[in-house]
Structure formats: C-alpha cells, structure tokens
Scaffold this motif. Structure first.
Motif, PDB file in Angstrom:
ATOM      1  N   THR A  47       0.811  -1.217   0.000  1.00 46.45           N
ATOM      2  CA  THR A  47       0.000   0.000   0.000  1.00 46.45           C
ATOM      3  C   THR A  47       0.845   1.269   0.000  1.00 46.45           C
ATOM      4  N   HIS A  59      -7.792  -3.511  -4.953  1.00 49.22           N
ATOM      5  CA  HIS A  59      -7.313  -2.225  -5.447  1.00 49.22           C
ATOM      6  C   HIS A  59      -6.002  -2.414  -6.197  1.00 49.22           C
ATOM      7  N   GLU A 110      -3.014   0.115  -8.014  1.00 46.14           N
ATOM      8  CA  GLU A 110      -2.517   1.471  -8.229  1.00 46.14           C
ATOM      9  C   GLU A 110      -1.268   1.428  -9.101  1.00 46.14           C
ATOM     10  N   CYS A 167       1.944   2.726  -9.750  1.00 49.66           N
ATOM     11  CA  CYS A 167       2.975   3.548  -9.117  1.00 49.66           C
ATOM     12  C   CYS A 167       4.236   3.613  -9.976  1.00 49.66           C
ATOM     13  N   GLU A 188      -2.738   6.690 -11.326  1.00 45.96           N
ATOM     14  CA  GLU A 188      -4.148   6.316 -11.364  1.00 45.96           C
ATOM     15  C   GLU A 188      -4.349   4.918 -10.797  1.00 45.96           C
ATOM     16  N   GLY A 189      -5.602   4.612 -10.452  1.00 41.22           N
ATOM     17  CA  GLY A 189      -5.907   3.326  -9.853  1.00 41.22           C
ATOM     18  C   GLY A 189      -7.174   2.717 -10.400  1.00 41.22           C
ATOM     19  N   ARG A 244     -10.168  -0.695  -9.370  1.00 41.13           N
ATOM     20  CA  ARG A 244     -10.568  -1.677  -8.385  1.00 41.13           C
ATOM     21  C   ARG A 244     -11.575  -2.639  -8.983  1.00 41.13           C
ATOM     22  N   LYS A 250     -10.923   3.891 -10.703  1.00 38.85           N
ATOM     23  CA  LYS A 250     -11.490   4.177  -9.384  1.00 38.85           C
ATOM     24  C   LYS A 250     -12.600   5.207  -9.432  1.00 38.85           C
TER      25      LYS A 250
END
Length: 337
Positions: free
Chosen positions: A168, A196, A198, A200, A254-255, A257, A310
């Motif tokens: 996380t 989730h 993400e 990165c 951006e993410g 889920r 998301k």
C-alpha cells in the motif's frame, strides 16, 4: 486499507501481564531500518517496579476469562507488557517455513475484566526461515486510553509469502503496480471486498477483464468446491462489481478496483472459509496474496467484478443494503524492519 474499526471475538486467544518494556523500535511502512526511540517515547523507560522484560507480574494480576497461559499463536508470542500511559507490549514472531513470509498480527488491549478496549494491527515484513523478529506496541497509540489497559492478547495471525505480500506504500514494486484488498462491507449476509490496483510506475498500465483469483485456506492450500464467477451480479446486484469488462489504461498515479462479492449463508453441508486469495491483475503478471477473510458459508460461489477505474467504480456503487460493519483484516498497520 482500513475502512472501519475491527470487530473482534470476545474469547481470549492469549493474555500476558508482565512488567517493563524494552527499547526496540518498530518502523513504519516503507521505512528503512528502525531508528532508536526518541526521548520521551512510550517505551523508553522502565515501568514502576524496575523488573526486567519477561518477568511475570504475580501480584495484583487481574483474573481474565480464557486461558491466561495461551500467549502464543501461529508463530507469534507475547513476551512482555507494561501498563500505564507510557507502557507497551512486546512480542516476537518466529517463522518456521522454508521461504520468507510477511505476518499480519492483530492485538487486543484489555481492561482488568477482559473487555476489549481497543485493538491494533502490526505487519512484520519478510521474516526469514528460522528467524525470530521482535517488535513492540506503544500503548499510548490506543485510542481508548493507555491508563485503562491491563493486558494484551493475540486475536489474529495471518501470513503470506513475502514476495506476494500486498503493498500500500513504500517503494513501488518491480511490477510497477500495487495490489491490495480493503476491509470491505458486510450487510445482511452479503459481503463485498474490493481489490485495489494502483499504477505507481513510470509508464501507463493496461487492463482488460477480470482479476484472476485463487482461494487458499488457513494452511495456504487451495480451496476446492467454490465456483469463481465473473461478474459480481452472479451473486448480488447493486454492489458496483458488475457491468461489462472494458479495456482501460491507468496513467502513472491512477488506480482501479474490482469487487469480490459473496454471501455467508449456511444451509446443508460444511461451511467454507478461505482467509487468503491469490490475485493476479492480468495474465502473465505476478501473484499477490491478500487476506479478504472469505466466509463463504455453504454457498460455493464467489463473484468477481471487472476492473474499473477508481472514479468510475466509485460512481457505480449502489449498495444493496447499508453496511453492517467492516470485515476483519490483517493488513495496513505499522511494519517492523
């Protein structure tokens, strides 16, 4: 990752009442080696009485329900406790597997009568085979007030292979994405947990379809007899885990889920519990093991929703029932180096 306060069982898993706390300092997520505790921190002083860590407090120890000697659980052991506003609890994690594992441990802070005043979760990262790692929990972090804490117990232990641990924060994984699960919602027997993802990394990340999900039991063995169905509406509508699987591209930062949907209905047969789920964002990518605590009852079904950005996922969620509380989880707390 925590959505709400945990609701934990009342039965004691392990209680130890000891005096004095040591000076080993836990690190925060993504931090490097632990620094010495700053002056005035909750555990840098000996407690009144001057006893060394590990010496039981025999006088005036409250009588608590359960087994006071049950201080160990699944490789975790409480080794010391000093109450009061500057107290702390000490613990050790010993890993007996054949590859590094990351441990998620939940501790309860107890009153003199055994009532749970508060709880905290600790992550102990990448414990090598045969190694014992020590940690501590400052009681001043208890929201209910450390002065009322008279004991501590282990109420939950989960562990995953270190190279599959959810992320996380901290350094971006080599894959360029973080994958983890939240605590979810439970209402009227309907459960919903979100996976989730993400981005990165420095490059766009493409998704199209559903996450690949494999269920594991408490011994990290595959769970048989459960159908994993694409589209959350195969279990319940209105959860946000439905709709078509559309191609999407996540720019850096951006993410997305995807929802896991199930019911814990119990009828004929043996209920199935699958605390762990191995998740792969798309074919050919690395597996991540999350801890959604799937209590599938005797339904034999788990619905998996498609990946959504998301913003889109948030707009599409219309819970079928108001949430009755968060599901237990063993992720997202401070980590030891």
């Amino acid at each position: 990752m925590r959505l709400a306060s945990l609701s934990l069982p009342a039965a004691l898993a392990g209680v130890l009442l000891l005096t004095a706390c040591g000076t080993e300092q836990a690190a925060r997520p993504g931090a490097g080696p632990a620094d010495p505790p700053p002056s005035g921190s909750p555990c840098d002083e000996r407690s009144p009485g001057g006893q060394s860590p590990g010496v039981p407090r025999t006088a005036g120890a409250p009588s608590l329900p359960g087994d006071p000697a049950g201080t160990e659980r699944d490789g975790v052991r409480i080794t010391g406790f000093g109450g009061g506003s500057r107290g702390c609890a000490l613990f050790e994690v010993t890993h007996r597997g054949d590859e590094p594992f990351t441990y998620f441990v939940t501790f309860d802070f107890l009153s003199e009568t055994g009532t749970v005043l508060d709880n905290t979760e600790e992550t102990v990262t990448a414990v090598e085979p045969g190694r014992t790692v020590a940690g501590r929990i400052p009681l001043s972090e208890s929201a209910s007030g450390a002065r009322n804490v008279s004991g501590v117990r282990i109420s939950g232990v989960r562990s995953v292979p270190a190279d599959e641990a959810p992320s996380t924060n901290g350094p971006c994984p080599a894959s360029g994405v973080r994958v983890y699960a939240d605590d979810g919602d439970a209402a009227m027997g309907l459960r919903v947990v979100s996976l989730h993802l993400e981005n990165c990394g420095p490059r766009p990340y493409a998704l199209h379809g559903y996450p690949d999900v494999r269920l594991l039991d408490e011994d990290h063995e595959p769970v048989d007899g459960v159908r994993i169905l694409q589209d959350g509406s195969s279990v319940a509508s209105g959860t946000g885990a439905d709709g078509p699987a559309l191609p999407l591209v996540l720019e850096p930062g951006e993410g997305a889920r995807a929802g896991l949907v199930w019911r814990n209905t119990v009828r004929a047969g043996t209920p199935v519990d699958a605390p762990y789920a191995r998740v792969r964002a798309r074919p050919g990518t690395d597996w991540v093991t999350v801890v959604p605590e799937l209590d599938l009852g005797t339904t034999g079904r788990l619905g998996v929703g498609p990946w959504k950005k998301k913003e889109e996922a948030r707009d599409s969620v219309t819970p079928a029932d108001p949430p009755a509380g968060a599901r237990p989880s063993f992720s997202g707390p401070p980590a030891l180096s």
